[in-house]
Design a protein around this motif. Sequence first.
Motif, PDB file in Angstrom:
ATOM      1  N   GLY A 183       0.568  -1.300   0.016  1.00 44.02           N
ATOM      2  CA  GLY A 183       0.059   0.059   0.084  1.00 44.02           C
ATOM      3  C   GLY A 183       0.875   0.989  -0.262  1.00 44.02           C
ATOM      4  N   THR A 184      -0.175   2.518  -0.008  1.00 40.93           N
ATOM      5  CA  THR A 184       0.929   3.946  -0.167  1.00 40.93           C
ATOM      6  C   THR A 184       0.403   4.042   1.336  1.00 40.93           C
ATOM      7  OG1 THR A 184      -0.404   5.032  -1.125  1.00 40.93           O
ATOM      8  CG2 THR A 184       1.127   3.675  -2.080  1.00 40.93           C
ATOM      9  N   LEU A 185       1.371   5.735   1.165  1.00 34.53           N
ATOM     10  CA  LEU A 185       0.678   6.543   2.776  1.00 34.53           C
ATOM     11  C   LEU A 185       0.482   7.717   1.578  1.00 34.53           C
ATOM     12  CD1 LEU A 185       4.311   6.419   4.400  1.00 34.53           C
ATOM     13  CD2 LEU A 185       1.710   5.316   5.216  1.00 34.53           C
ATOM     14  N   GLY A 186      -0.226   7.733   0.159  1.00 39.29           N
ATOM     15  CA  GLY A 186      -0.877   8.976   0.355  1.00 39.29           C
ATOM     16  C   GLY A 186      -0.482   9.250  -1.148  1.00 39.29           C
ATOM     17  N   SER A 187      -0.832  10.091  -1.713  1.00 40.79           N
ATOM     18  CA  SER A 187      -0.598  10.375  -2.827  1.00 40.79           C
ATOM     19  C   SER A 187      -0.204  11.748  -3.233  1.00 40.79           C
ATOM     20  CB  SER A 187      -1.375  10.221  -4.634  1.00 40.79           C
ATOM     21  OG  SER A 187      -2.679  10.567  -4.007  1.00 40.79           O
ATOM     22  N   VAL A 188       0.758  12.303  -4.655  1.00 40.03           N
ATOM     23  CA  VAL A 188       0.897  14.432  -4.384  1.00 40.03           C
ATOM     24  C   VAL A 188       0.649  14.233  -6.075  1.00 40.03           C
ATOM     25  CG1 VAL A 188       2.893  15.485  -4.438  1.00 40.03           C
ATOM     26  CG2 VAL A 188       2.610  14.023  -2.322  1.00 40.03           C
ATOM     27  N   LEU A 189      -0.040  15.370  -6.289  1.00 42.28           N
ATOM     28  CA  LEU A 189      -0.392  15.628  -7.806  1.00 42.28           C
ATOM     29  C   LEU A 189      -0.026  17.319  -7.920  1.00 42.28           C
ATOM     30  CD1 LEU A 189      -4.364  14.938  -7.447  1.00 42.28           C
ATOM     31  CD2 LEU A 189      -2.682  13.415  -7.931  1.00 42.28           C
ATOM     32  N   ALA A 190       0.748  17.185  -8.763  1.00 44.26           N
ATOM     33  CA  ALA A 190       1.671  18.079  -9.246  1.00 44.26           C
ATOM     34  C   ALA A 190       1.936  18.434 -11.294  1.00 44.26           C
ATOM     35  CB  ALA A 190       2.812  18.638  -9.236  1.00 44.26           C
ATOM     36  N   HIS A 191       2.341  19.431 -11.419  1.00 41.08           N
ATOM     37  CA  HIS A 191       1.733  19.523 -12.945  1.00 41.08           C
ATOM     38  C   HIS A 191       3.441  20.616 -12.926  1.00 41.08           C
ATOM     39  CE1 HIS A 191      -0.334  22.775 -12.548  1.00 41.08           C
ATOM     40  NE2 HIS A 191      -0.282  23.410 -13.558  1.00 41.08           N
ATOM     41  N   LEU A 192       3.878  20.134 -14.254  1.00 40.41           N
ATOM     42  CA  LEU A 192       5.241  20.603 -14.985  1.00 40.41           C
ATOM     43  C   LEU A 192       4.687  20.934 -16.571  1.00 40.41           C
ATOM     44  CD1 LEU A 192       7.607  18.568 -13.181  1.00 40.41           C
ATOM     45  CD2 LEU A 192       6.861  21.264 -12.553  1.00 40.41           C
ATOM     46  N   CYS A 237       8.673   8.511  -3.010  1.00 44.50           N
ATOM     47  CA  CYS A 237       7.732   8.256  -4.325  1.00 44.50           C
ATOM     48  C   CYS A 237       8.227   7.519  -5.335  1.00 44.50           C
ATOM     49  CB  CYS A 237       6.776   9.790  -4.461  1.00 44.50           C
ATOM     50  SG  CYS A 237       5.963  11.243  -2.869  1.00 44.50           S
ATOM     51  N   THR A 238       7.033   6.941  -6.144  1.00 43.57           N
ATOM     52  CA  THR A 238       7.188   6.700  -7.317  1.00 43.57           C
ATOM     53  C   THR A 238       6.165   7.649  -8.041  1.00 43.57           C
ATOM     54  OG1 THR A 238       7.180   3.878  -6.557  1.00 43.57           O
ATOM     55  CG2 THR A 238       6.734   4.428  -8.974  1.00 43.57           C
ATOM     56  N   ALA A 239       6.626   7.808  -9.397  1.00 44.76           N
ATOM     57  CA  ALA A 239       6.642   9.259 -10.240  1.00 44.76           C
ATOM     58  C   ALA A 239       5.109   8.134 -11.050  1.00 44.76           C
ATOM     59  CB  ALA A 239       7.353   9.787 -10.668  1.00 44.76           C
ATOM     60  N   HIS A 240       3.909   8.707 -11.804  1.00 42.16           N
ATOM     61  CA  HIS A 240       3.852   8.536 -12.749  1.00 42.16           C
ATOM     62  C   HIS A 240       3.319   9.715 -13.420  1.00 42.16           C
ATOM     63  CE1 HIS A 240       3.191   4.090 -10.190  1.00 42.16           C
ATOM     64  NE2 HIS A 240       2.487   4.800 -10.098  1.00 42.16           N
ATOM     65  N   ILE A 241       3.330   9.743 -14.396  1.00 43.49           N
ATOM     66  CA  ILE A 241       3.692  11.200 -15.412  1.00 43.49           C
ATOM     67  C   ILE A 241       1.829  10.145 -16.108  1.00 43.49           C
ATOM     68  CG2 ILE A 241       4.215  11.949 -17.352  1.00 43.49           C
ATOM     69  CD1 ILE A 241       6.811  10.652 -17.151  1.00 43.49           C
ATOM     70  N   VAL A 242       1.188  12.027 -16.537  1.00 41.23           N
ATOM     71  CA  VAL A 242      -0.025  12.125 -16.889  1.00 41.23           C
ATOM     72  C   VAL A 242      -0.281  12.501 -18.123  1.00 41.23           C
ATOM     73  CG1 VAL A 242      -2.984  12.414 -16.277  1.00 41.23           C
ATOM     74  CG2 VAL A 242      -1.027  11.692 -14.484  1.00 41.23           C
ATOM     75  N   ASP A 243      -0.599  12.266 -18.741  1.00 47.02           N
ATOM     76  CA  ASP A 243      -0.780  12.280 -20.604  1.00 47.02           C
ATOM     77  C   ASP A 243      -1.814  12.556 -20.875  1.00 47.02           C
ATOM     78  OD1 ASP A 243       1.763  13.966 -21.473  1.00 47.02           O
ATOM     79  OD2 ASP A 243       2.397  12.019 -21.916  1.00 47.02           O
ATOM     80  N   GLY A 244      -3.409  12.041 -20.046  1.00 42.61           N
ATOM     81  CA  GLY A 244      -4.283  12.073 -21.393  1.00 42.61           C
ATOM     82  C   GLY A 244      -4.772  13.216 -21.008  1.00 42.61           C
ATOM     83  N   ILE A 287       1.628  20.844 -21.194  1.00 45.23           N
ATOM     84  CA  ILE A 287       1.898  20.705 -19.213  1.00 45.23           C
ATOM     85  C   ILE A 287       1.582  19.022 -19.731  1.00 45.23           C
ATOM     86  CG2 ILE A 287       0.846  22.479 -18.334  1.00 45.23           C
ATOM     87  CD1 ILE A 287      -1.667  21.122 -16.974  1.00 45.23           C
ATOM     88  N   ARG A 288       2.364  18.653 -18.424  1.00 47.96           N
ATOM     89  CA  ARG A 288       2.507  17.350 -18.414  1.00 47.96           C
ATOM     90  C   ARG A 288       1.706  16.732 -16.760  1.00 47.96           C
ATOM     91  NH1 ARG A 288       7.284  13.851 -20.919  1.00 47.96           N
ATOM     92  NH2 ARG A 288       5.628  11.993 -21.418  1.00 47.96           N
ATOM     93  N   GLY A 289       1.087  16.273 -16.407  1.00 46.35           N
ATOM     94  CA  GLY A 289       0.460  16.438 -15.115  1.00 46.35           C
ATOM     95  C   GLY A 289       1.609  14.772 -13.934  1.00 46.35           C
ATOM     96  N   LEU A 290       2.072  15.523 -13.081  1.00 52.39           N
ATOM     97  CA  LEU A 290       2.201  14.146 -12.728  1.00 52.39           C
ATOM     98  C   LEU A 290       1.753  13.353 -11.202  1.00 52.39           C
ATOM     99  CD1 LEU A 290       5.908  15.263 -11.873  1.00 52.39           C
ATOM    100  CD2 LEU A 290       6.149  13.088 -12.605  1.00 52.39           C
ATOM    101  N   ARG A 291       1.275  12.092 -10.772  1.00 54.07           N
ATOM    102  CA  ARG A 291       1.040  11.621  -9.674  1.00 54.07           C
ATOM    103  C   ARG A 291       1.979  10.416  -8.699  1.00 54.07           C
ATOM    104  NH1 ARG A 291      -0.972   6.665  -8.154  1.00 54.07           N
ATOM    105  NH2 ARG A 291      -0.971   6.455 -10.393  1.00 54.07           N
ATOM    106  N   LEU A 292       2.456  11.341  -7.940  1.00 51.21           N
ATOM    107  CA  LEU A 292       3.240  10.846  -7.005  1.00 51.21           C
ATOM    108  C   LEU A 292       2.893   9.708  -5.766  1.00 51.21           C
ATOM    109  CD1 LEU A 292       5.842  13.793  -6.476  1.00 51.21           C
ATOM    110  CD2 LEU A 292       6.235  12.242  -8.522  1.00 51.21           C
ATOM    111  N   GLU A 293       2.884   8.669  -6.182  1.00 57.93           N
ATOM    112  CA  GLU A 293       2.316   7.664  -5.089  1.00 57.93           C
ATOM    113  C   GLU A 293       3.608   7.470  -3.954  1.00 57.93           C
ATOM    114  OE1 GLU A 293       1.925   2.749  -4.931  1.00 57.93           O
ATOM    115  OE2 GLU A 293       2.717   3.701  -6.762  1.00 57.93           O
ATOM    116  N   VAL A 294       2.845   7.933  -3.052  1.00 59.02           N
ATOM    117  CA  VAL A 294       4.594   7.723  -1.690  1.00 59.02           C
ATOM    118  C   VAL A 294       4.206   6.390  -1.328  1.00 59.02           C
ATOM    119  CG1 VAL A 294       4.677   8.602   0.633  1.00 59.02           C
ATOM    120  CG2 VAL A 294       3.467  10.321  -1.056  1.00 59.02           C
ATOM    121  N   THR A 295       5.897   5.660  -1.192  1.00 58.10           N
ATOM    122  CA  THR A 295       5.995   4.929  -0.816  1.00 58.10           C
ATOM    123  C   THR A 295       6.563   5.098   0.817  1.00 58.10           C
ATOM    124  OG1 THR A 295       7.910   4.656  -1.927  1.00 58.10           O
ATOM    125  CG2 THR A 295       6.045   4.166  -3.356  1.00 58.10           C
ATOM    126  N   ASP A 296       7.137   6.041   1.016  1.00 63.84           N
ATOM    127  CA  ASP A 296       8.147   5.804   2.394  1.00 63.84           C
ATOM    128  C   ASP A 296       7.973   7.417   2.636  1.00 63.84           C
ATOM    129  OD1 ASP A 296       9.319   4.527   4.740  1.00 63.84           O
ATOM    130  OD2 ASP A 296      11.376   5.953   3.379  1.00 63.84           O
TER     131      ASP A 296
END
Length: 226
Positions: free
Chosen positions: A62-71, A126-133, A171-180
Amino acid sequence: MLIHPWDAARDDAEWQRWLAGHDFGQLAVNGGPGEPPLVQPLHFAYQSTRSTQSTRSTSDGGTLGSVLAHLARPNPLWPALDAAPEVLLSVVDDYVFVPGPWQAPEDTPPEHGVPTSLYAAVQLRCTAHIVDGPEEKAALLRAQMDHFQPEGGSAPVTAGEAPYGRLLSGIRGLRLEVTDVRAKFKYAGHRTDAVRQRIAEGLAARGGPRDASARDLQLRRGATAP
């Protein structure tokens, strides 16, 4: 980051509560071979997914939450994220300088006191997941807007619709899965009550930037010290 027992977060609720009011940090991404890390300052929205009992990573996947950002799409972080999606988001605030005399033990001359820094720091691995759609990016931006601008006042972010739809391709989005999580609240937790009180009085009298917030944290942690 060194974390002494007296500086560690009491539980996940403490760092999550602090992080809720601190949504600007630095995202560190591994650079290429022989290159230093890339560091990107950015606003982010942290979303807690569940309550946990410690600040260590979960053992069940599981994770400890997630972080949303974009660049912006031209940002040099994207190739680095493709190559190494394991990243670190570092947030530091409520930091102050404490003069030596404030920290001197009761049986020590004030001039023998050792100056120090007080601060709060949370590091999210975190483990980063790129959001492009387009639809997914629009949903991510709506979540960020809900966090940063809950009072509204702006047009909704909808893929393909004005005023923001045509801007999504830039832009591209970022969803960071918090693992620690590593959280540190360095507020003289190992000092005596008398020294902590002297520091609190000094911060109140000085009234500099962040002195009030640092004092509040020090007093709150002193009141709940083990």
